[in-house]
Design an enzyme around this catalytic site. Structure first.
Site, PDB file in Angstrom:
ATOM      1  N   GLY A  59       0.813  -1.214   0.000  1.00  0.00           N
ATOM      2  CA  GLY A  59       0.000   0.000   0.000  1.00  0.00           C
ATOM      3  C   GLY A  59       0.841   1.255   0.000  1.00  0.00           C
ATOM      4  O   GLY A  59       0.570   2.207  -0.734  1.00  0.00           O
ATOM      5  N   GLU A  60       1.893   1.272   0.818  1.00  0.00           N
ATOM      6  CA  GLU A  60       2.789   2.414   0.861  1.00  0.00           C
ATOM      7  C   GLU A  60       3.566   2.549  -0.446  1.00  0.00           C
ATOM      8  O   GLU A  60       3.851   3.667  -0.896  1.00  0.00           O
ATOM      9  CB  GLU A  60       3.751   2.291   2.042  1.00  0.00           C
ATOM     10  CG  GLU A  60       3.102   2.492   3.396  1.00  0.00           C
ATOM     11  CD  GLU A  60       2.301   1.295   3.870  1.00  0.00           C
ATOM     12  OE1 GLU A  60       1.518   1.434   4.822  1.00  0.00           O
ATOM     13  OE2 GLU A  60       2.439   0.198   3.276  1.00  0.00           O
ATOM     14  N   TYR A  61       3.918   1.424  -1.031  1.00  0.00           N
ATOM     15  CA  TYR A  61       4.589   1.462  -2.342  1.00  0.00           C
ATOM     16  C   TYR A  61       3.711   2.157  -3.377  1.00  0.00           C
ATOM     17  O   TYR A  61       4.190   2.995  -4.152  1.00  0.00           O
ATOM     18  CB  TYR A  61       4.912   0.036  -2.807  1.00  0.00           C
ATOM     19  CG  TYR A  61       5.260  -0.054  -4.269  1.00  0.00           C
ATOM     20  CD1 TYR A  61       6.543   0.268  -4.720  1.00  0.00           C
ATOM     21  CD2 TYR A  61       4.307  -0.452  -5.213  1.00  0.00           C
ATOM     22  CE1 TYR A  61       6.858   0.188  -6.072  1.00  0.00           C
ATOM     23  CE2 TYR A  61       4.613  -0.527  -6.553  1.00  0.00           C
ATOM     24  CZ  TYR A  61       5.890  -0.206  -6.979  1.00  0.00           C
ATOM     25  OH  TYR A  61       6.188  -0.275  -8.320  1.00  0.00           O
ATOM     26  N   GLN A  63       1.493   4.347  -2.849  1.00  0.00           N
ATOM     27  CA  GLN A  63       1.487   5.772  -2.545  1.00  0.00           C
ATOM     28  C   GLN A  63       2.756   6.451  -3.045  1.00  0.00           C
ATOM     29  O   GLN A  63       2.728   7.581  -3.533  1.00  0.00           O
ATOM     30  CB  GLN A  63       1.347   5.997  -1.044  1.00  0.00           C
ATOM     31  CG  GLN A  63      -0.069   5.808  -0.530  1.00  0.00           C
ATOM     32  CD  GLN A  63      -0.198   6.215   0.923  1.00  0.00           C
ATOM     33  OE1 GLN A  63       0.392   5.596   1.794  1.00  0.00           O
ATOM     34  NE2 GLN A  63      -0.941   7.266   1.183  1.00  0.00           N
ATOM     35  N   GLY A  64       3.864   5.749  -2.903  1.00  0.00           N
ATOM     36  CA  GLY A  64       5.136   6.352  -3.278  1.00  0.00           C
ATOM     37  C   GLY A  64       5.467   6.274  -4.749  1.00  0.00           C
ATOM     38  O   GLY A  64       6.326   7.021  -5.237  1.00  0.00           O
TER      39      GLY A  64
END
Length: 415
Positions: A59-61, A63-64
């Site tokens: 999920g953070e990937y 976003q990034g």
């Protein structure tokens, strides 16, 4: 407190090694980290300029990713090192070409931090959303490495804002700048003395906006849907599926149904198929089935859901009855109504879209039936609801551009 933290990290590392002998996922977590330094040494030399980006999981990937893509454009001579904390991120993206090196982040012990930073020698470091690792941040600060937290989201119940959270609060002091999602996060940081904060928004809106622009065509979906009304349920759990399948079994409308379960283990797929009294086909059996005659399509693989959403007239996003809501933005970006379960507190975009009316929360199968029937019966109403979602995402987009612009300005000023 620093001593206790280091003791805890060392103890946790030792315990995980033992548990990994009995747990396949933990085995990936532990054994994957043994390869980190060798993967870096294969691709990074002492002369290379390096940008290090860290994401906890998938999920953070996501976003990034828009920021990573822009960094590659703005800093073409740099190499990108992308690290993950969890197997659910690394194992999915380890073969991606988005970075020069993709690896696990070693545990936050001083010795492993030193080995990792010596191998990567980053001249910029970017952490995504929640990742706060004190030893890494302290070492980056000592090395005078500009370090940024992007798409950050802070809440008053987090340890940084508690009377006993001094150690973790001090770790925040190592960031050169915070790019936060909202005013509340900025206010919380301001309240504890941090003014190096920019409200940039959530890069996920840029990510999902890009989805609409790409080629989403799927031949099997064109053949399955044809010109009929299509309902797509994504990332469903058993509690979601009971309600959806009850509707399918009693439905009299010409609707095509797609179910993409969160769990695609064989026994669960069989349970779904056996509980449906309409003609069902599973994705992995398409070659042996007459797709056009089927009313229900079960997606028993991963990686297709976002494209499948582009064929939906309405969508259901699972997890809102038990485990935690999944991504509502992926279907919403296609300008369709979205249905979810009752538990969506803490999911900012879901809370806002429920309030606006683009996402509807249901509590039971009666709510679900009435809502789907209403969308089926009124194309105008369905389109009106869908436009709420499109407008919301369009208004929220732009975080990546703001982050890159401010990031470049900060780095230029410091040079």
């Amino acid at each position: 407190m620093n001593f206790l933290y280091n003791l805890l990290i060392i103890s946790a590392s030792a315990i995980l090694k033992v548990l990994a002998l009995m747990n396949p996922k933990l085995s990936l977590f532990v054994n994957g980290r043994k390869e980190t330094i060798s993967l870096i040494n294969e691709s990074i030399s002492e002369e290379d300029k390096v940008i290090w980006i860290h994401a906890a999981s998938l999920g953070e990937y996501e976003q990034g990713l828009p920021v990573i893509e822009q960094l590659k454009i703005h800093h073409p001579t740099h190499k990108i090192v992308l690290t993950f904390f969890s197997p659910s991120g690394y194992e999915v993206k380890k073969n991606s070409k988005i970075a020069d090196v993709i690896c696990y982040l070693p545990m936050d012990t001083k010795s492993k931090v030193n080995s990792f930073l010596t191998a990567t020698h980053p001249d910029k470091a970017i952490f995504i959303k929640y990742e706060i690792w004190p030893n890494y941040l302290n070492a980056l600060k000592k090395a005078d490495t500009p370090t940024f937290l992007i798409s950050a989201l802070f809440k008053e119940n987090q340890i940084y804002f508690k009377w006993y959270g001094g150690f973790m609060h001090s770790a925040l002091n190592n960031f050169s700048h915070f790019f936060v999602q909202n005013e509340k996060s900025k206010s919380l940081l301001n309240s504890v003395g941090y003014t190096n904060v920019t409200i940039a928004g959530d890069t996920r809106f840029d990510r999902v906006s890009e989805i609409v622009e790409r080629d989403n065509e799927l031949d099997f979906m064109k053949r399955f849907k044809k010109d009929q009304f299509c309902f797509v349920a994504g990332s469903t759990w058993t509690e979601d599926e009971k309600i959806i399948i009850d509707y399918i079994n009693n439905n009299i409308h010409p609707i095509k149904f797609v179910i993409a379960p969160h769990t695609i283990k064989e026994h669960h797929i069989q349970e779904i198929i056996q509980s449906i009294n309409k003609k069902v086909v599973r994705y992995t059996d398409l070659e042996h089935s007459s797709l056009e005659d089927c009313e229900v399509l079960i997606i028993d693989t991963i990686g297709l859901l976002t494209k499948i959403y582009s064929y939906a007239d309405i969508a259901y996003v699972g997890g809102g009855f038990v485990t935690g809501l999944h991504n509502t933005l992926e279907p919403a970006v296609f300008g369709i109504p979205v249905i979810i379960g009752p538990q969506y507190d803490g999911f900012a975009e879901a809370e806002e879209l429920v309030q606006l009316g683009g996402v509807i929360s249901i509590k039971n199968n009666i709510d679900f039936q009435e809502l789907v029937d209403k969308y089926f019966d009124s194309e105008d109403y369905s389109s009106k609801i869908g436009r709420i979602n499109t407008d919301y995402i369009n208004e929220k987009a732009g975080a990546t551009k703001r982050i890159i612009s401010e990031l470049n300005a900060i780095l230029t000023l410091n040079n």
